[in-house]
Scaffold this motif. Sequence first.
Motif, PDB file in Angstrom:
ATOM      1  N   ASP A  65       0.827  -1.213   0.000  1.00  0.00           N
ATOM      2  CA  ASP A  65       0.000   0.000   0.000  1.00  0.00           C
ATOM      3  C   ASP A  65       0.859   1.260   0.000  1.00  0.00           C
ATOM      4  O   ASP A  65       0.620   2.189  -0.770  1.00  0.00           O
ATOM      5  CB  ASP A  65      -0.920   0.024   1.224  1.00  0.00           C
ATOM      6  N   VAL A  66       1.866   1.287   0.889  1.00  0.00           N
ATOM      7  CA  VAL A  66       2.675   2.502   1.060  1.00  0.00           C
ATOM      8  C   VAL A  66       4.142   2.131   1.230  1.00  0.00           C
ATOM      9  O   VAL A  66       4.479   1.215   1.980  1.00  0.00           O
ATOM     10  CB  VAL A  66       2.216   3.312   2.299  1.00  0.00           C
ATOM     11  N   GLY A 324      -2.501   7.253 -10.959  1.00  0.00           N
ATOM     12  CA  GLY A 324      -2.347   7.128  -9.513  1.00  0.00           C
ATOM     13  C   GLY A 324      -1.336   6.077  -9.123  1.00  0.00           C
ATOM     14  O   GLY A 324      -1.067   5.128  -9.855  1.00  0.00           O
ATOM     15  N   GLY A 325      -0.775   6.258  -7.953  1.00  0.00           N
ATOM     16  CA  GLY A 325       0.224   5.321  -7.452  1.00  0.00           C
ATOM     17  C   GLY A 325       1.636   5.751  -7.782  1.00  0.00           C
ATOM     18  O   GLY A 325       1.876   6.708  -8.531  1.00  0.00           O
ATOM     19  N   VAL A 326       2.601   5.026  -7.213  1.00  0.00           N
ATOM     20  CA  VAL A 326       4.013   5.320  -7.413  1.00  0.00           C
ATOM     21  C   VAL A 326       4.778   4.018  -7.603  1.00  0.00           C
ATOM     22  O   VAL A 326       4.330   2.939  -7.195  1.00  0.00           O
ATOM     23  CB  VAL A 326       4.606   6.082  -6.199  1.00  0.00           C
ATOM     24  N   THR A 327       5.930   4.155  -8.230  1.00  0.00           N
ATOM     25  CA  THR A 327       6.880   3.056  -8.341  1.00  0.00           C
ATOM     26  C   THR A 327       8.206   3.547  -7.775  1.00  0.00           C
ATOM     27  O   THR A 327       8.741   4.558  -8.233  1.00  0.00           O
ATOM     28  CB  THR A 327       7.060   2.601  -9.793  1.00  0.00           C
ATOM     29  N   VAL A 328       8.715   2.858  -6.769  1.00  0.00           N
ATOM     30  CA  VAL A 328       9.950   3.250  -6.099  1.00  0.00           C
ATOM     31  C   VAL A 328      11.018   2.211  -6.416  1.00  0.00           C
ATOM     32  O   VAL A 328      10.808   1.009  -6.201  1.00  0.00           O
ATOM     33  CB  VAL A 328       9.742   3.346  -4.581  1.00  0.00           C
ATOM     34  N   ALA A 346       3.323   0.948  -5.214  1.00  0.00           N
ATOM     35  CA  ALA A 346       2.495   1.317  -4.070  1.00  0.00           C
ATOM     36  C   ALA A 346       1.504   2.396  -4.463  1.00  0.00           C
ATOM     37  O   ALA A 346       1.613   3.011  -5.529  1.00  0.00           O
ATOM     38  CB  ALA A 346       3.369   1.798  -2.915  1.00  0.00           C
ATOM     39  N   ARG A 347       0.583   2.622  -3.588  1.00  0.00           N
ATOM     40  CA  ARG A 347      -0.402   3.681  -3.817  1.00  0.00           C
ATOM     41  C   ARG A 347       0.132   5.034  -3.379  1.00  0.00           C
ATOM     42  O   ARG A 347      -0.371   6.072  -3.811  1.00  0.00           O
ATOM     43  CB  ARG A 347      -1.691   3.337  -3.068  1.00  0.00           C
ATOM     44  N   ALA A 348       1.160   5.034  -2.510  1.00  0.00           N
ATOM     45  CA  ALA A 348       1.754   6.288  -2.042  1.00  0.00           C
ATOM     46  C   ALA A 348       3.125   5.999  -1.470  1.00  0.00           C
ATOM     47  O   ALA A 348       3.455   4.862  -1.130  1.00  0.00           O
ATOM     48  CB  ALA A 348       0.867   6.947  -0.986  1.00  0.00           C
ATOM     49  N   VAL A 349       3.940   7.038  -1.363  1.00  0.00           N
ATOM     50  CA  VAL A 349       5.251   6.930  -0.743  1.00  0.00           C
ATOM     51  C   VAL A 349       5.415   8.084   0.238  1.00  0.00           C
ATOM     52  O   VAL A 349       5.018   9.213  -0.032  1.00  0.00           O
ATOM     53  CB  VAL A 349       6.388   6.949  -1.796  1.00  0.00           C
ATOM     54  N   ILE A 350       5.970   7.771   1.414  1.00  0.00           N
ATOM     55  CA  ILE A 350       6.326   8.792   2.401  1.00  0.00           C
ATOM     56  C   ILE A 350       7.844   8.895   2.424  1.00  0.00           C
ATOM     57  O   ILE A 350       8.539   7.920   2.732  1.00  0.00           O
ATOM     58  CB  ILE A 350       5.802   8.441   3.799  1.00  0.00           C
ATOM     59  N   GLY A 508       1.122  14.736  -5.595  1.00  0.00           N
ATOM     60  CA  GLY A 508       0.477  13.521  -6.082  1.00  0.00           C
ATOM     61  C   GLY A 508       0.505  12.439  -5.022  1.00  0.00           C
ATOM     62  O   GLY A 508      -0.075  12.579  -3.943  1.00  0.00           O
ATOM     63  N   GLY A 509       1.226  11.346  -5.297  1.00  0.00           N
ATOM     64  CA  GLY A 509       1.336  10.248  -4.351  1.00  0.00           C
ATOM     65  C   GLY A 509       2.562  10.323  -3.472  1.00  0.00           C
ATOM     66  O   GLY A 509       2.894   9.349  -2.786  1.00  0.00           O
TER      67      GLY A 509
END
Length: 555
Positions: A65-66, A324-328, A346-350, A508-509
Amino acid sequence: MAHPKDDNADQAERHSGLDRRQFGKILVVGVGGLTLGMVPGASAEEGSPSKQAPGEQNTDVETVDVVIVGAGLSGLIAARELKRAGKTVRVLEARDRIGGRMFGKKTIEGGYLDFGGQWVGRTQYEMRGLVAELGIAPFLSYEQGRSIQSWRGDKTGFNGDVSQLLEGDCGVPDKKHFPQKYLEQCEKSTLPDCAPNADEARIWNRLLDISKTVPPDRPWATPDAHALDSKTFQTWLQEENAAGYTSWLPTMQARIGGSGGFEPEQVSLLHMAWTQRVGPQSETPETWLLCGGAGQIPQILANELGNSILLNMPVHTIKQVEGGGVTVTTLPRPMDGRSYTLTVKARAVIVAIPPSLRGRITFDPPLERSYTAFIDGAPMGSMSKVHAVYDSAFWREDCLSGNSAGDLKTCEFIADSSPPSGKPGVLTSFIAADRNVELGKASDAEVKNLVLADFEYYFGPRAAEANVRDFVYFNWNKQLWTGGAFTCHLGRNVWTSCGEGGWRKPVGGIFWAGTETSDRWPGYFDGAIGAGKRAVMEVLEKLVLEKDSCARASL
């Protein structure tokens, strides 16, 4: 000289090779395998890697998810909050250890040394709550007896409260604050009381008056923000006719205070005023120490997170996915003659790292100019921490608290960091700002000699090297994945030109955490916890809105 494992080794760790057998082994260990470098998901739901066909470059892909970048206190708190909310997380840490600026080691006689932060203040409610929840016992910093102030070679006594000194009040302790068993020695003391200083009070209270006008979460919206942001703290002191002693005490707050690590000419007046609004010295941020040290906390939090943490995983790219979402994606790692990377969808990154380290990540699409300008304008402070360990806190026998402040060239502030028993005795100090840069070129032995000379100046021959059982000199400037301490500082015109967009506004995310993004006690543990929780609330709001949007679209 005894030293902790220095993060100068970070560079070597980042490029260290693992063969394929090692890689397979570390994919199945739990949190007890942290030192191996990776602690991946325990289940397919939480990111079981899927291997691509062998080739020149292999990529391990997982979905959560994150994603959280950075396993310092803020990142660990964010991961903990997300897991409690039922979300799957992956924490990517560049170092070979967790904790960021929160870590330490044991020393003689069961003592402990924190290389990063160590104190907790009365109004640092987030940190106090965490300490209580984890069952860690706090104890009051030792302040009994007399504290020493030195100005141009003259030593006087005060009550140890630097915030009172700044307001022109020596706060000399009366006899009821002296330790009873050393009362006779207190009576024999020839240390004169320091004198009140009305001019000092005028200057510091003027800064506090300015700080009251600064909105903690929107410093750029301060009345006269541009005027305050366009001049340095040093220029303002000159305009206030601060000189000599009345200039030294406020500038010591720049170098050593909770906002510290910089010279007064390196920071804007607006930023200095903001630091006193969001982390006021009058609220005694160094009230308590922790039994066992603050450095024990990251491992306790990691134990709660199970196998969500991956070490030795510097993030290379954060890509925002269309729709939407991110790729790290991490930096490539050499393994068995090939290059391997990890990609987490993931849907988001912190991003829970200092602003200056954000610049090491490639963002796709690129961040807007306000973000890159803030990164460039928010360097970390220049800071080293030093500890000298003795068999016991011998200075207490002389009715001294161990707290000292003075215009010495190397150690402007010294504190007693001993456990309640006074065994072992620990004196702690900092080397800050330009002096730390200068001594970064010196040998460890030279630094040790300079530090102990200052300790001996205050506490006599018993503080000399012959009686030192352990000595730690830890230069945060040389830590590859931190770059300085305690926190970042902003020069002229940064807050007003790019603070609103570049400080912590989500993209964004992508969301931002880390103590530097807090509007309450930034640079402290409390700020790190608060920032992690704030980022989680922003992420959860995003995920809820996305879910509601999908529900509406299906009707």
